[in-house]
Scaffold this active site. Structure first.
Site, PDB file in Angstrom:
ATOM      1  CE  LYS A 115      51.495  37.271  -8.200  1.00 35.36           C
ATOM      2  NZ  LYS A 115      51.972  38.368  -9.047  1.00 35.36           N
ATOM      3  CE  LYS A 197      48.248  39.802  -1.786  1.00 34.31           C
ATOM      4  NZ  LYS A 197      49.545  40.067  -2.256  1.00 34.31           N
ATOM      5  CE  LYS A 200      46.491  43.731  -9.758  1.00 36.14           C
ATOM      6  NZ  LYS A 200      47.091  44.998  -9.923  1.00 36.14           N
TER       7      LYS A 200
HETATM    8  P1  TYM Z   1      51.560  44.695  -6.332  1.00 35.68           P
HETATM    9  O1  TYM Z   1      51.381  45.186  -7.724  1.00 35.68           O
HETATM   10  O2  TYM Z   1      51.012  43.370  -5.973  1.00 35.68           O
HETATM   11  O3  TYM Z   1      50.976  45.746  -5.295  1.00 35.68           O
HETATM   12  C1  TYM Z   1      51.296  47.117  -5.392  1.00 35.68           C
HETATM   13  C2  TYM Z   1      51.335  47.776  -4.040  1.00 35.68           C
HETATM   14  O4  TYM Z   1      50.082  47.657  -3.359  1.00 35.68           O
HETATM   15  C3  TYM Z   1      50.268  47.028  -2.099  1.00 35.68           C
HETATM   16  N1  TYM Z   1      49.117  46.141  -1.847  1.00 35.68           N
HETATM   17  C4  TYM Z   1      48.374  46.172  -0.740  1.00 35.68           C
HETATM   18  N2  TYM Z   1      48.453  46.926   0.367  1.00 35.68           N
HETATM   19  C5  TYM Z   1      47.520  46.721   1.327  1.00 35.68           C
HETATM   20  N3  TYM Z   1      46.536  45.786   1.232  1.00 35.68           N
HETATM   21  C6  TYM Z   1      46.426  44.995   0.134  1.00 35.68           C
HETATM   22  N4  TYM Z   1      45.442  44.102   0.036  1.00 35.68           N
HETATM   23  C7  TYM Z   1      47.383  45.171  -0.912  1.00 35.68           C
HETATM   24  N5  TYM Z   1      47.569  44.572  -2.114  1.00 35.68           N
HETATM   25  C8  TYM Z   1      48.638  45.174  -2.670  1.00 35.68           C
HETATM   26  C9  TYM Z   1      51.555  46.225  -2.231  1.00 35.68           C
HETATM   27  O5  TYM Z   1      52.152  45.971  -0.997  1.00 35.68           O
HETATM   28  C10 TYM Z   1      52.378  47.136  -3.111  1.00 35.68           C
HETATM   29  O6  TYM Z   1      52.997  48.164  -2.352  1.00 35.68           O
HETATM   30  N6  TYM Z   1      56.333  43.383  -6.726  1.00 35.68           N
HETATM   31  C11 TYM Z   1      55.422  44.473  -6.507  1.00 35.68           C
HETATM   32  C12 TYM Z   1      55.563  45.568  -7.536  1.00 35.68           C
HETATM   33  C13 TYM Z   1      56.951  46.087  -7.658  1.00 35.68           C
HETATM   34  C14 TYM Z   1      57.613  46.973  -6.774  1.00 35.68           C
HETATM   35  C15 TYM Z   1      58.917  47.150  -7.313  1.00 35.68           C
HETATM   36  C16 TYM Z   1      57.236  47.612  -5.597  1.00 35.68           C
HETATM   37  C17 TYM Z   1      57.821  45.765  -8.664  1.00 35.68           C
HETATM   38  N7  TYM Z   1      58.988  46.410  -8.454  1.00 35.68           N
HETATM   39  C18 TYM Z   1      59.855  47.971  -6.690  1.00 35.68           C
HETATM   40  C19 TYM Z   1      58.182  48.442  -4.968  1.00 35.68           C
HETATM   41  C20 TYM Z   1      59.459  48.608  -5.512  1.00 35.68           C
HETATM   42  C21 TYM Z   1      54.012  43.935  -6.538  1.00 35.68           C
HETATM   43  O7  TYM Z   1      53.759  42.910  -7.091  1.00 35.68           O
HETATM   44  O8  TYM Z   1      53.108  44.759  -5.939  1.00 35.68           O
END
Ligand code: TYM
Length: 333
Positions: A115, A197, A200
């Site tokens: 990022k 991956k 968005k």
């Molecule tokens: P975020 O918002 O980027 O993604 C949310 C969830 O979706 C999964 N994910 C994917 N899985 C498979 N293939 C992909 N291309 C893909 N893109 C995203 C992510 O692994 C995630 O499970 N920091 C976290 C959000 C968060 C969080 C937490 C998660 C904040 N606090 C506490 C768990 C527990 C994040 O940015 O995920």
């Protein structure tokens, strides 16, 4: 005495619409577990502002995300659904944990490196310390499992280390959570650039849950495959990343294994395969989209859900925060 249920917790950033990677990597695993676990799922709005957001879009995305959580099968009666910023205890715990998370640990986080490379003009403190807030999001609820996709495993591991460090200094305070990563769909790649991956930030290769069927079909028909002249559907991530990604999506959606998929499309080529994957995804997402749209028309219901969820989450998080404050030596309120 009735045995206490195990706890599950996870969150997603409402920085845009939910996509197929979020669904297959995370949400699908959440909705299957409501009976056996005490579940907390939230909209991680505080994390989104580490990158500039348009305020009106953030508000809309947060509510749309809640509607999609419910439409994906997360029954608010059985799961605590809430908005991160409604639980100030999480942010307070985040500050404390910041002081137990090392600069070196944060510097190694892949997501920070990615990022900050993409937002070179805005490498702010929040972007760097974000994993300490994520550790607080998790540890406030003392979960046993954190269901996430592959890319979040590193943050959950950091959370475990921080929790262990705190426990070593102050005695048993936090339960050490396990990441819970699905066998298929843990890393869905982008359709237009299968080496990255699905995300968005590359919308042309990203399939959103609320997208129209014709747009989803167009993205799948245009999906990057390879120049293998035989156009053969074979699972080979190193040499055929695009085809292998489509196969893994098809496998995650239909439950078929790779051998069965190879047999199904034997001799048929990409012209038959790509639309077949698209149709399977359209069928999967249709009821979710329709239900989310129905829910979005009922703002009062959504508000009742996030209010009740926020209150319950706040009570749980305060129990942990109170313990932590006491251990570090803060005078009780
Ligand atoms: P975020 O918002 O980027 O993604 C949310 C969830 O979706 C999964 N994910 C994917 N899985 C498979 N293939 C992909 N291309 C893909 N893109 C995203 C992510 O692994 C995630 O499970 N920091 C976290 C959000 C968060 C969080 C937490 C998660 C904040 N606090 C506490 C768990 C527990 C994040 O940015 O995920």
């Amino acid at each position: 005495m009735e045995q206490e249920k195990k706890v599950m917790l996870s969150g997603i950033q409402p920085s845009g619409g939910l996509h197929l990677g979020n669904y297959l990597g995370a949400i699908r695993n959440w909705s299957a577990r409501a009976e056996a676990f005490d579940c907390y799922y939230f909209m991680a709005d505080m994390h989104t502002i580490t990158v500039r957001q348009n305020p009106a879009d953030l508000r809309r995305n947060t509510l749309e995300q809640l509607a999609q959580y419910i439409a994906c099968g997360l029954d608010p009666e059985k799961n605590t659904l809430f908005i991160q910023s409604h639980v100030p205890e999480q942010a307070c715990l985040g500050w404390v944990l910041n002081c137990y998370t090392m600069f070196g640990e944060l510097s190694r986080m892949t997501q920070f490196k990615d990022k900050s490379a993409k937002n070179a003009e805005n490498i702010n403190g929040g972007l760097f310390t974000y994993p300490a807030l994520m550790a607080a999001d998790i540890l406030a609820y003392q979960p046993d499992y954190v269901p996430v996709g592959e890319d979040q495993k590193q943050h959950v591991e950091l959370t475990r280390n921080v929790a262990q460090r705190f426990n070593n200094l102050y005695g048993e305070t936090f339960k050490i959570p396990e990441p819970y990563i699905p066998k298929t769909g843990a890393r869905v790649m982008g359709l237009s650039a299968p080496e990255n991956k699905m995300s968005k930030s590359a919308p042309e290769g990203c399939v959103f849950l609320l997208e129209k069927p014709e747009d989803i079909m167009r993205k799948f028909k245009r999906a990057v495959t390879d120049c293998d002249t035989q156009r053969c559907v074979r699972y080979d991530p190193a040499n055929k990343p695009g085809v292998s990604n489509l196969m893994s999506i098809y496998a995650a959606v239909t439950g078929k294994d790779y051998e069965a998929i190879e047999r199904e499309f034997d001799g048929k080529g990409y012209g038959v395969f790509k639309p077949a994957v698209g149709e399977a995804v359209v069928d999967l997402l249709r009821p979710i989209r329709e239900e989310a749209q129905r829910l979005l028309a009922d703002k009062a219901y959504l508000e009742a859900v996030y209010r009740a969820g926020g209150e319950k989450a706040s009570r749980t998080a305060w129990k942990t925060l109170r313990k932590v404050y006491k251990k570090v030596g803060f005078v009780a309120r």
